[in-house]
Design an enzyme around this catalytic site. Structure first.
Site, PDB file in Angstrom:
ATOM      1  N   ASN A   1      -1.832  -7.298  -8.351  1.00 24.14           N
ATOM      2  CA  ASN A   1      -1.100  -7.238  -7.079  1.00 24.14           C
ATOM      3  C   ASN A   1      -1.328  -8.538  -6.299  1.00 24.14           C
ATOM      4  O   ASN A   1      -0.390  -9.194  -5.857  1.00 24.14           O
ATOM      5  CB  ASN A   1      -1.577  -6.069  -6.215  1.00 24.14           C
ATOM      6  CG  ASN A   1      -1.551  -4.751  -6.951  1.00 24.14           C
ATOM      7  OD1 ASN A   1      -0.858  -4.620  -7.938  1.00 24.14           O
ATOM      8  ND2 ASN A   1      -2.321  -3.774  -6.483  1.00 24.14           N
TER       9      ASN A   1
ATOM     10  N   CYS B   1      -6.544  -3.831 -13.319  1.00 23.12           N
ATOM     11  CA  CYS B   1      -6.517  -2.636 -12.464  1.00 23.12           C
ATOM     12  C   CYS B   1      -5.427  -2.701 -11.401  1.00 23.12           C
ATOM     13  O   CYS B   1      -5.321  -1.818 -10.568  1.00 23.12           O
ATOM     14  CB  CYS B   1      -7.881  -2.410 -11.811  1.00 23.12           C
ATOM     15  SG  CYS B   1      -8.337  -3.738 -10.692  1.00 23.12           S
TER      16      CYS B   1
ATOM     17  N   ARG C   1       2.787 -10.142  -0.486  1.00 23.05           N
ATOM     18  CA  ARG C   1       3.064  -8.881  -1.169  1.00 23.05           C
ATOM     19  C   ARG C   1       3.720  -7.843  -0.271  1.00 23.05           C
ATOM     20  O   ARG C   1       4.205  -6.821  -0.741  1.00 23.05           O
ATOM     21  CB  ARG C   1       1.799  -8.334  -1.850  1.00 23.05           C
ATOM     22  CG  ARG C   1       0.724  -7.844  -0.927  1.00 23.05           C
ATOM     23  CD  ARG C   1      -0.586  -7.646  -1.681  1.00 23.05           C
ATOM     24  NE  ARG C   1      -0.842  -6.256  -2.017  1.00 23.05           N
ATOM     25  CZ  ARG C   1      -1.985  -5.799  -2.504  1.00 23.05           C
ATOM     26  NH1 ARG C   1      -2.986  -6.628  -2.767  1.00 23.05           N
ATOM     27  NH2 ARG C   1      -2.152  -4.537  -2.771  1.00 23.05           N
TER      28      ARG C   1
ATOM     29  N   GLU D   1      -8.125 -12.341  -8.916  1.00 17.70           N
ATOM     30  CA  GLU D   1      -6.945 -12.118  -8.072  1.00 17.70           C
ATOM     31  C   GLU D   1      -6.388 -13.432  -7.552  1.00 17.70           C
ATOM     32  O   GLU D   1      -5.398 -13.438  -6.835  1.00 17.70           O
ATOM     33  CB  GLU D   1      -7.322 -11.256  -6.857  1.00 17.70           C
ATOM     34  CG  GLU D   1      -7.868  -9.905  -7.229  1.00 17.70           C
ATOM     35  CD  GLU D   1      -8.193  -9.063  -6.010  1.00 17.70           C
ATOM     36  OE1 GLU D   1      -7.413  -8.163  -5.682  1.00 17.70           O
ATOM     37  OE2 GLU D   1      -9.243  -9.323  -5.379  1.00 17.70           O
TER      38      GLU D   1
ATOM     39  N   HIS E   1       0.812  -1.221   0.000  1.00 13.67           N
ATOM     40  CA  HIS E   1       0.000   0.000   0.000  1.00 13.67           C
ATOM     41  C   HIS E   1       0.839   1.261   0.000  1.00 13.67           C
ATOM     42  O   HIS E   1       0.423   2.294  -0.506  1.00 13.67           O
ATOM     43  CB  HIS E   1      -1.096  -0.065   1.073  1.00 13.67           C
ATOM     44  CG  HIS E   1      -2.227  -0.848   0.520  1.00 13.67           C
ATOM     45  ND1 HIS E   1      -3.256  -0.256  -0.162  1.00 13.67           N
ATOM     46  CD2 HIS E   1      -2.391  -2.172   0.395  1.00 13.67           C
ATOM     47  CE1 HIS E   1      -4.032  -1.204  -0.644  1.00 13.67           C
ATOM     48  NE2 HIS E   1      -3.537  -2.372  -0.312  1.00 13.67           N
TER      49      HIS E   1
HETATM   50  C1  PEP Z   1      -4.932  -6.006  -6.813  1.00 16.71           C
HETATM   51  O1  PEP Z   1      -4.846  -6.922  -5.989  1.00 16.71           O
HETATM   52  O2  PEP Z   1      -4.234  -5.948  -7.862  1.00 16.71           O
HETATM   53  C2  PEP Z   1      -5.870  -4.893  -6.577  1.00 16.71           C
HETATM   54  C3  PEP Z   1      -6.094  -3.989  -7.517  1.00 16.71           C
HETATM   55  O3  PEP Z   1      -6.437  -4.831  -5.338  1.00 16.71           O
HETATM   56  P1  PEP Z   1      -5.677  -4.244  -4.013  1.00 16.71           P
HETATM   57  O4  PEP Z   1      -4.324  -3.757  -4.444  1.00 16.71           O
HETATM   58  O5  PEP Z   1      -6.538  -3.176  -3.479  1.00 16.71           O
HETATM   59  O6  PEP Z   1      -5.612  -5.469  -3.163  1.00 16.71           O
HETATM   60 MG    MG Z   2      -6.334  -7.050  -4.423  1.00 21.40          MG
END
Ligand code: PEP
Ligand code: MG
Length: 541
Positions: A423, A471, A434, A400, A187
């Site tokens: 992500n 995204c 991550r 995801e 984040h």
């Molecule tokens: C992702 O996991 O790529 C995503 C866009 O969601 P977040 O980063 O909010 O988990």
């Molecule tokens: Mg995500």
């Protein structure tokens, strides 16, 4: 030990612009000592409790000078609770029974919480009071809680990693960020990209940087250079637009009203990801349906023209939402998060969809809704049925997890679209947390296994008649966005600060050229080869 001038510290860059500035080193979070008994001097414990309460009360007074009227009222109410004599008496009794001052105060707050359960006004403040009790406890042990970020001057913030709550406190004095831990999809990276703060994450060598040193943050070069100046920074490719429109639409990622307003000043075609949970990261009480409808309507109305893809709450793991009261999990990234919250919090997800429908009707905007962290086609279908029952939306899910990527053909006729969250997809495909700096290279979007998985997702979605977009943060890299278009994705959604760069990249190629680049990239055996191939193909156009 410090670094010598000219030392190059490798990491993973976020953003395209370099910055030079003075390091401001943030101390890592220290955890509080466990509750414990005192050594026998109750008088001394009482005195230290009094003085810790008064320091925390002074801290609240200081905060009051900086916030709006509503917050002042909340802080005043909290200060009264904190300095309440009954609370102090209860804590004193705990000290008499042997607990040290910090533990006694925490126990007293819990006793109050039990006694006053059911009192609506008090319940609203209980999480805040618990937080103050932690601060009192910390004060007694001389521990600093929370971030201490400068408000004036210009600094490169250097720290272990920053939580969403930490990044929310970034002031305009933060002109660059370097993290020792945290990967390219953490984040910290997402927030820095959206606020156009140049950053290098996963930079292990930054642990030896000292406050006051000058460094160059060179995100395109994936490095920090001690004592370096901007002339040393790596240049990004300049894309020359050949057509007015990009080969696929470029939408913006948002998480707040400010983001929506800022995204509307870019050339984004609508919103490809509205992360609704970011509205609630510091809420200790659930927002009412009316309050949600109101804030969604403001955000929808302010968003850039085009479709608006709203994601239902993705709480859990790296995004804790206080009012959802989630159980402690050993492994929260593999736990009850995203759409899995429907088990315990169905009414919150339903309220989100209902209030989005109210906001959709009020603003007349085209709203698409999608659920995060879907693992099976049954979950996708459950969400689609619920969303269609509660509103007039286009309905989709995020891809995801590798498991849902494998069953897209079962979703033909059930959904309108899918949106890939690279992500989390990287996290689950590579079994690489991550947030774990040591695994940053596995989370690099140029990894061949991710790109080949994306190729399958685009092809399967096409075959199932689902519109597909991406995204995740990978779609904010202009060269990667060209590869995504070449793989067959129908849209990308980028961090708002990257919309312009991604659009120019996608306007500088034809769809045939993007397909040829994607084919060349798909043959590469390593992430480095894949990235180098894309960049050299783009440069040769
Ligand atoms: C992702 O996991 O790529 C995503 C866009 O969601 P977040 O980063 O909010 O988990
Ligand atoms: Mg995500």
């Amino acid at each position: 030990m410090g670094h010598s001038a000219g030392a190059v510290l490798s990491g993973l860059g976020v953003g395209l612009s370099p910055i030079v500035g003075e390091v401001y080193k943030v101390a890592p979070h220290t955890s509080l000592p466990a509750r414990a008994k005192h050594s026998g001097d109750a008088q001394k414990e009482k005195a230290s409790l009094r003085s810790a309460i008064s320091s925390v009360a002074q801290h609240l007074e200081h905060l009051m000078t900086k916030v709006d009227q509503t917050s002042i009222e909340i802080f005043e109410a909290l200060k009264m609770l904190l300095e309440d004599e009954d609370l102090f008496e209860t804590a004193t009794a705990e000290i008499e029974s042997g607990w040290n001052a910090g533990s006694a105060f925490e126990i007293a707050v819990e006793t109050f919480a039990e006694l006053l359960a059911g009192d609506a006004a008090f319940e609203e403040r209980i999480a805040d009071l618990r937080d103050l009790a932690r601060r009192v406890h910390a004060e007694i042990f001389g521990i600093k809680l929370g971030l201490d970020i400068p408000e004036t001057g210009k600094y490169i913030l250097v720290g272990d990693d920053f939580s969403p709550a930490d990044t929310a406190q970034f002031t305009p004095a933060v002109i660059g960020v370097v993290t020792i831990k945290g990967g390219p999809t953490s984040h910290t990276a997402i927030i820095c990209r959206s606020r156009s703060i140049p950053a290098v994450v996963s930079c292990a060598g930054a642990k030896d940087l000292q406050s006051g040193e000058r460094v160059l943050v060179d995100p395109v070069g994936d490095r920090v250079v001690v004592g370096g100046d901007v002339s040393l920074a790596t240049q990004s490719i300049e894309f020359v637009a050949k057509s007015a429109d990009p080969i696929i639409p470029v939408r913006a990622n948002i998480g707040s009203l400010e983001d929506a307003i800022a995204a509307a000043t870019t050339s984004a075609n609508g919103v490809g990801l509205f992360r609704t949970e970011l509205l609630y990261l510091s809420s200790t009480t659930a927002p009412s349906l009316e309050a949600q409808a109101q804030s969604y309507a403001e955000i929808l109305a302010a968003s850039p023209e085009g479709p608006l893809v709203v994601r239902t709450i993705d709480a859990g793991s790296d995004k804790p939402v206080p009012f959802l009261d989630m159980p402690h999990e050993e492994n929260p990234a593999l736990g009850v998060r995203g759409f899995r919250l429907i088990q315990e919090h169905r009414s919150f997800i339903e309220d989100q969809l209902k209030s989005l429908e109210i906001a959709r009707e009020k603003t007349g905007r085209e709203v698409w809704v999608m659920a995060p962290m879907i693992s099976t086609s049954a979950e996708a279908i459950e969400f689609a049925e619920l969303a269609r029952k509660l509103g007039r939306f286009k309905v989709g899910v995020m891809v995801e997890t590798p498991s849902v990527a494998a069953v897209l053909s079962d979703l033909a006729g059930k959904l309108d679209f899918i949106s890939v969250g690279t992500n989390d997809l990287s996290q689950y495909l590579f079994a690489a947390d991550r947030m774990n700096a040591a695994l940053g290279t596995l989370l690099n979007p140029w990894q061949p296994a991710l790109i080949r998985t994306l190729a399958n997702i685009a092809a399967e979605s096409d075959a199932a008649g689902l519109s597909s977009g991406v995204c995740g943060e990978s779609a904010s890299d202009p060269a990667f966005a060209v590869v995504l278009a070449g793989l067959g994705f129908k849209s990308v959604s980028s961090s708002r600060s990257q919309v312009g760069a991604v659009r120019s990249a996608l306007s500088s190629v034809t769809l045939e050229q993007a397909r040829a680049i994607a084919q060349a990239v798909l043959k590469q055996p390593t992430a480095e080869d894949a990235k180098a191939t894309a960049l050299s193909e783009l440069a040769s156009l």
